[in-house]
Design a protein around this motif. Structure first.
Motif, mmCIF file in Angstrom:
data_model
loop_
_atom_site.group_PDB
_atom_site.id
_atom_site.type_symbol
_atom_site.label_atom_id
_atom_site.label_comp_id
_atom_site.label_asym_id
_atom_site.label_seq_id
_atom_site.Cartn_x
_atom_site.Cartn_y
_atom_site.Cartn_z
ATOM 1 N N PHE A 24 60.063 80.697 57.506
ATOM 2 C CA PHE A 24 61.310 79.960 57.404
ATOM 3 C C PHE A 24 62.182 80.533 56.294
ATOM 4 N N VAL B 146 63.811 83.737 57.352
ATOM 5 C CA VAL B 146 64.955 83.537 58.231
ATOM 6 C C VAL B 146 66.193 83.175 57.429
ATOM 7 N N ASN C 80 69.439 90.734 56.845
ATOM 8 C CA ASN C 80 69.295 91.725 57.905
ATOM 9 C C ASN C 80 68.843 91.013 59.173
ATOM 10 N N LEU C 81 69.528 91.248 60.254
ATOM 11 C CA LEU C 81 69.257 90.489 61.473
ATOM 12 C C LEU C 81 67.837 90.704 61.993
ATOM 13 N N VAL C 82 67.329 91.932 61.857
ATOM 14 C CA VAL C 82 65.969 92.187 62.355
ATOM 15 C C VAL C 82 64.958 91.443 61.493
ATOM 16 N N LYS D 7 65.414 88.686 60.047
ATOM 17 C CA LYS D 7 65.429 87.271 60.424
ATOM 18 C C LYS D 7 64.510 87.033 61.604
ATOM 19 N N ILE D 8 64.526 87.964 62.522
ATOM 20 C CA ILE D 8 63.680 87.778 63.696
ATOM 21 C C ILE D 8 62.221 87.906 63.304
ATOM 22 N N LEU E 146 61.307 84.646 61.991
ATOM 23 C CA LEU E 146 61.171 83.683 63.086
ATOM 24 C C LEU E 146 59.801 83.829 63.732
ATOM 25 N N TYR F 50 73.474 84.992 68.604
ATOM 26 C CA TYR F 50 72.359 85.268 67.698
ATOM 27 C C TYR F 50 72.095 84.067 66.785
ATOM 28 N N VAL G 124 68.671 81.820 66.574
ATOM 29 C CA VAL G 124 67.843 81.538 65.409
ATOM 30 C C VAL G 124 67.715 80.037 65.182
#
Lengths: 506, 133, 494
Positions: free
Chosen positions: B23, B26, B31-33, B35-36, B39, C166, C170
């Protein structure tokens, strides 16, 4: 034709008429003919309803449908509604004829939209008049607000937009913010919203809360222009004059005070109000509005603005009559709905005629116009006298009964207020008539330097009296008719009293 | 709470720690990657929770062998297979979106993307036009 | 014979159609398949509603495995109504989408668009009809994942659709994961996943910390999915940048299904006697709902993009729904459920009108709206009608919802709340009238010629407006069904 059919027609005619008017958009003469025909048919239907209502037997009633369990859309005839229905439909005929003259002479745009919205507005006014319960009344009340918005903002200028915004803002703000809460409160407390003689509140709402509920209703009925929710009325002056005549004499404000009267007589009950004294505070608020608006009217130079504040003041008479909670007061207030309608529509017609003929809007510019427009000014005088309350004009009757009602309620101060207000009415209405007849226009012959002789030409024949330059016939005839109506209402005042009297009979 | 309680509940402590790590990742990483990734860790902690709760003391794999045995509860395993599939789909979708974002914005850092979006909304209209595909 | 299997068909038909649609080579073929399936789903939902009104609760066991071991589909008045909303809106949107999506989505993606649409429809329908808690999670995720894709497809018009999708992904995944944690904890304590069974076992256990934590996780997870303030941040951008038809569909259905799930979990599964039930409703949901009503409406007033303005308006309307829920009375729940239906009609019509504007002009900002009253008269008339419904004019559905909500507040003795409800409606007058004034009072920009939207867009819009007015004049059916649903949820006889 049964009573129920006549009632259904009273709504169908104006609303169907509005569609027909829209369809006749291409041909101006046809469109105007449809408007006037619809108005005449509606008035005929209302008169038919009158004959059925005054005959023996049960009052006409019609259940249109149930919207939610227990909440029905229903119509019923009772004395006050009958009177308002007659005023709305009768004056629509005159207003349509006047509109034809005014709109064509001033080359106004979007005339089809104007006539269509007018028809819908009158239809909703009739719906308000004949509503059998508060729910139906609220529905038509809101339709009236929405349908008159395009009329108020008709000119589509920046001021028209601002005026429309104030109009809509105050009226919807009060109706959704206050009136709806009052209506739902009544519904939750009593389980019904039907208009019943003697009221439905007594015993169901805590006595301490009754004035609060009354306040929510009275201030929520923004169309009654009780201060401080009166701002929409002067703001709506941006509309063309026939719209002002409609708003301020026939439909909108009358729907407002009609609703106030209906609520106080049929939801609260006059005897209940008198016994609990819950409306005493309203006497003073109405009296304050009465006087304050009259004083403001005296300061206004724009004729329509002055008439607007005069209307605010006159509407407070009706609210005052209801607040006195005596039968004379209620009758006086109810009669005033009719008397004021006739008087004010005359005054507004005259204002519009003056604008159409001379393009003048400020009173200080209107010196000497009485000689050029004797019919208009004559009608204005008659209308003014009716508003002031002098015989032989109808307004005298309503004032008389209001004073009787105040005496019945032991509110002698109110009698004083009514008298002071008559004096104020004189102060802001008669000077204009006087200046119109007894002073000379700045550019009239015989005033100041004799221009003709200075130019060397022969003197104007006819010993210097200027020629009559009235507004078009379509404008002048209706205003003469309404002025005559003021006198007619005086003569038939008794008939009106007898029509309304069942309202307060136990 | 004794030591045996803490050790006995080890799985659940891990669940909580992983959940919080995921958590936090995230929320805190731009950086978007990443965040994944966060997740994913978050979702994995949930898998551990379910599987841990399915274990019956002394139980074995829930496969019928004919001999009377104590079995672990098979239902959470089934639920988690479903949840894993959902997690895989989410990750795949998320990463696909990141690829598209990279193509559109030339970056996968949240703050830079936010700046570009703000410019589109409030900034120089010409620059916004240039950015548009 | 089919009648007995309607519950499973409701979900199975779109589910099977989805992979089939991948094989369609042209977008138009995929659309036809989707439309036929949607009509089928709509007819099934009508039949189910009819059956429920006749017989009461329907129970269907998947694969003939008896509940509570097998998965059960349970249909009562509450879900039947929501099923009707979802499939009905889908059927009305699809003719609209045929033209709108052809314009807004790249040609090579159109078949896949309809595939995702079918999956979304499956997910939403399944979420609502299922009687099993974990099954609800599965369908919730199916719906959500396909929604993320649908939103991202707006990237052709504006690349911000990608970031919106996106962010939605999330936040949505976190919400769904919270939900599944809650379900797991429930399973841990009760040993069952069947909703009816849970409802029986939870009161027997009483105030157990695990159950309370499960309650918290579930409420939070679903709150995120239904954009309850302050977890609403994903909604404005997702609605603003998605393709127009997607916005219509989502605004009308996606959050409603989440509201339904929250109702189901709060009232049926945990029940009014659960220890944290009342405090949550009174001290958490009620204040958040009121804040949502005011904050969202106020923010809406200042929006330049009209789609985003209506998105914030949706958050406020969701506030109304949660408010009705928080009263926990029959009238309150009736108001919530009827508002699920009414709001779908209102917002659906409004977003459709805006979609027509977007198709013509590329966007729908307040500047684009200038003079549209003359340029696109029918579209703007639909917008005004929808706007009046949103404000709560009598004879429209918006009035019915408002009436019931204020009645519920006054019946519970909470008159300040009643005042707040009407005050926030007045805020709606401001932001709707802003658009009306721009459209009718200002001249259109230079060079803009009159050109109405094509009938394919106008007809569905006016169908929804017609429904708005019809159910505003004759609300007997909707009030009856909503009332029955409310009574079923509160488990009272009257």
């Amino acid at each position: 034709m049964t009573a129920a059919t006549a009632l259904a027609l009273s709504l169908l005619i104006p609303f169907a008429g509005s569609i027909l008017i829209a369809l006749a958009a291409g041909n101006a003469n046809l469109r105007e003919a449809v408007t006037v025909t619809t108005a005449v048919l509606l008035f005929a239907d209302v008169l038919w309803l009158l004959s059925m209502a005054t005959a023996a037997g049960p009052a006409p009633a019609l259940m249109i449908g149930e919207i939610m369990p227990g909440l029905t859309l229903a119509l019923a005839i009772e004395p006050l509604g009958m009177m308002f229905g007659m005023i709305a439909s009768g004056l629509w005929i005159l207003n349509s004829i006047y509109s034809i003259g005014y709109m064509r002479a001033n080359l106004e745009h979007k005339q089809t939209r104007y006539y269509v919205c007018f028809a819908i507005a009158i239809g909703s006014a009739v719906g308000v008049a004949f509503a059998a319960n508060m729910f139906t009344l609220f529905i038509f009340y809101e339709i009236l607000t929405i349908s008159t918005y395009p009329l108020v903002a008709h000119k589509e200028t920046a001021e028209a937009r601002a005026g429309g915004r104030t109009y809509l803002g105050v009226l919807i703000g009060t109706s959704i913010g206050l009136q709806l809460v009052a209506i739902i409160w009544t519904w939750v407390a009593t389980g019904t919203l039907d208009f019943t003689k003697g009221g439905i509140i007594s015993g169901k709402v805590a006595e301490a809360m009754v004035p609060v509920l009354l306040a929510l209703y009275v201030f929520g009925i923004g169309k009654a222009a009780l201060m401080p929710f009166h701002r929409w009325l002067p703001a709506a002056m941006v509309a063309p004059t026939p719209v002002s005549a409609l708003l301020h004499a026939v439909a909108v404000v009358k729907a407002g005070v009609f609703t106030v009267m209906k609520v106080m007589v049929y939801i609260f009950g006059i005897d209940f109000l008198a016994a609990t004294g819950s409306s005493n505070w309203l006497i003073w608020v109405a009296a304050a509005t009465l006087l304050a608006a009259s004083i403001i009217a005296m300061t206004k130079d724009n004729l329509k603005a002055r008439l607007a504040y005069s209307t605010v003041s006159q509407l407070a008479y009706v609210t005052l009559g209801a607040a006195l909670a005596t039968s004379m007061g209620v009758l006086g207030g109810s009669m005033h709905i009719a008397m004021h309608a006739m008087g004010k529509i005359t005054l507004f017609f005259c204002a519009g005629a003056i604008y159409t003929a001379t393009h003048k809007t400020e009173i200080s510019d209107m010196d000497g116009l009485g000689r050029l427009m004797p019919f208009t000014y004559g009608a204005f005088l008659i209308g003014a006298l009716s508003v002031i309350g002098l015989p032989p004009m109808g307004g005298s009757w309503s004032k008389w009964y209001l004073m009787l009602g105040a005496a019945d309620a032991d509110q002698l101060v109110v009698i004083g207020v009514l008298m002071v207000s008559s004096l104020l009415n004189v102060a802001y209405l008669l000077p204009m008539v006087g200046r119109g007849f007894f002073t000379l226009a700045p550019d009239a012959p015989g005033h100041g330097v004799p221009q003709a002789q200075a130019a060397g030409a022969a003197p104007v024949p006819g010993s210097g009296r200027p020629p009559i330059r009235e507004a078009p016939l379509f404008c002048v005839v209706p205003l003469c008719l309404t002025a005559a109506g003021c006198i007619v209402l005086f003569i038939y005042g008794d008939a009106l009293y007898r029509l309304l009297e069942p309202m307060v009979r136990p | 709470m004794g030591v045996s309680d803490i050790l006995g509940l080890f799985n659940y402590w891990m669940v909580i720690i992983l959940m919080m790590i995921g958590f936090y990742t995230v929320v805190s990483r731009g950086n978007l990657v990443k965040k994944i990734v966060g997740l994913n860790i978050f979702q994995t902690s949930v898998f551990l929770l379910y599987i841990s709760m399915g274990k019956v003391s002394g139980g074995t794999a829930p496969i019928l062998t004919g001999k009377p045995e104590v079995y672990s509860n098979p239902l959470p395993h089934v639920l988690i297979l479903t949840a894993i599939v959902v997690g895989v789909a989410t990750t795949a979708l998320g990463l696909a979106l990141v690829v598209r974002i990279k193509n559109a914005y030339d970056t996968i850092e949240e703050d830079e993307i936010q700046a570009a979006d703000d410019e589109t909304e409030f900034g120089d209209p010409q620059a916004a036009e240039d950015h548009r595909r | 014979m089919i009648a007995a299997h309607l519950p499973i068909l409701q979900v199975a038909v779109p589910l099977v159609a989805a992979p089939l649609s991948v094989f369609c080579r042209r977008g138009a073929t995929a659309w036809t398949l989707t439309f036929v399936v949607s009509i089928g789903a709509f007819l099934i939902s009508i039949a189910l509603l009819g059956q429920v009104l006749d017989q009461g609760v329907l129970s269907y066991q998947l694969g003939d495995w008896a509940a509570p071991w097998g998965i059960e589909y349970r249909v009562d008045a509450a879900n039947a109504m929501v099923l009707l909303i979802i499939s009905g809106i889908s059927t009305v949107v699809l003719p609209y989408a045929r033209v709108s999506i052809a314009h807004e989505v790249e040609a090579h993606n159109q078949t896949l668009f309809y595939t995702c649409y079918l999956l979304c429809l499956t997910g939403l329908l399944g979420m609502v009809i299922t009687g099993d808690a974990f099954n609800a999670f599965v369908f919730l995720e199916i719906a959500s994942l396909s929604t993320y894709v649908l939103v991202a497809m707006g990237a052709k018009r504006d690349r911000r659709a990608l970031t919106a999708a996106y962010t939605y992904l999330v936040m949505g995944t976190i919400g769904a994961t919270f939900f599944v944690i809650g379900v797991g904890l429930l399973y841990m304590m009760t040993g069952t996943l069947n909703m009816a069974d849970l409802a029986e076992r939870i009161p027997a256990i009483g105030a157990n910390r695990t159950l309370v934590v499960a309650f918290a996780f579930i409420v939070t997870g679903l709150g995120l999915k239904l954009a309850l303030f302050p977890m609403h941040l994903w909604l404005p951008n997702a609605y603003a940048f998605a393709p127009s038809a997607v916005t219509v569909f989502l605004a009308a259905t996606a959050t409603k299904a989440a509201v339904y799930l929250l109702l189901r979990f709060l009232f049926t599964i945990f029940g009014t006697s659960f220890p944290t039930f009342e405090p949550t409703l009174t001290y958490l949901l009620l204040p958040l709902a009121v804040i949502a009503m005011f904050a969202a409406s106020t923010v809406a007033i200042f929006q330049v993009d009209i789609k985003r303005m209506l998105a914030y308006s949706s958050i406020a309307q969701l506030g109304y729904m949660v408010l009705g829920m928080s009263f926990a009375t029959v009238t309150g729940l009736t108001a919530t459920i009827i508002h699920l239906f009414n709001h779908a009609l209102m917002k659906g019509a409004l977003f459709m009108a805006l979609g027509a504007v977007v198709m013509r002009f590329g966007d729908a900002t307040i500047d684009t709206m200038r003079g549209l009253g003359r340029v696109m008269p029918w579209t703007m008339a639909a917008f005004v009608a929808g706007g009046l419904s949103l404000i709560g004019m009598p004879l429209t559905v918006g009035f019915i919802s408002k009436w019931l909500l204020v009645t519920a507040a006054l019946e519970s003795g909470l008159w300040p709340i009643a005042v707040l409800v009407v005050a926030s409606s007045l805020l709606a007058v401001i932001y709707i009238w802003r658009v009306v004034e721009a459209a009718y009072f200002e001249p259109p920009p230079e060079g803009v010629t009159a050109g109405e939207a094509p009938p394919a867009l106008l007809i569905p819009t006016w169908i929804l407006i017609g429904a708005n007015i019809y159910f505003g004049i004759d609300a007997s059916l909707t009030t009856r069904v909503a009332g029955e649903a409310a009574r079923a949820l509160l488990k009272t006889a009257s």
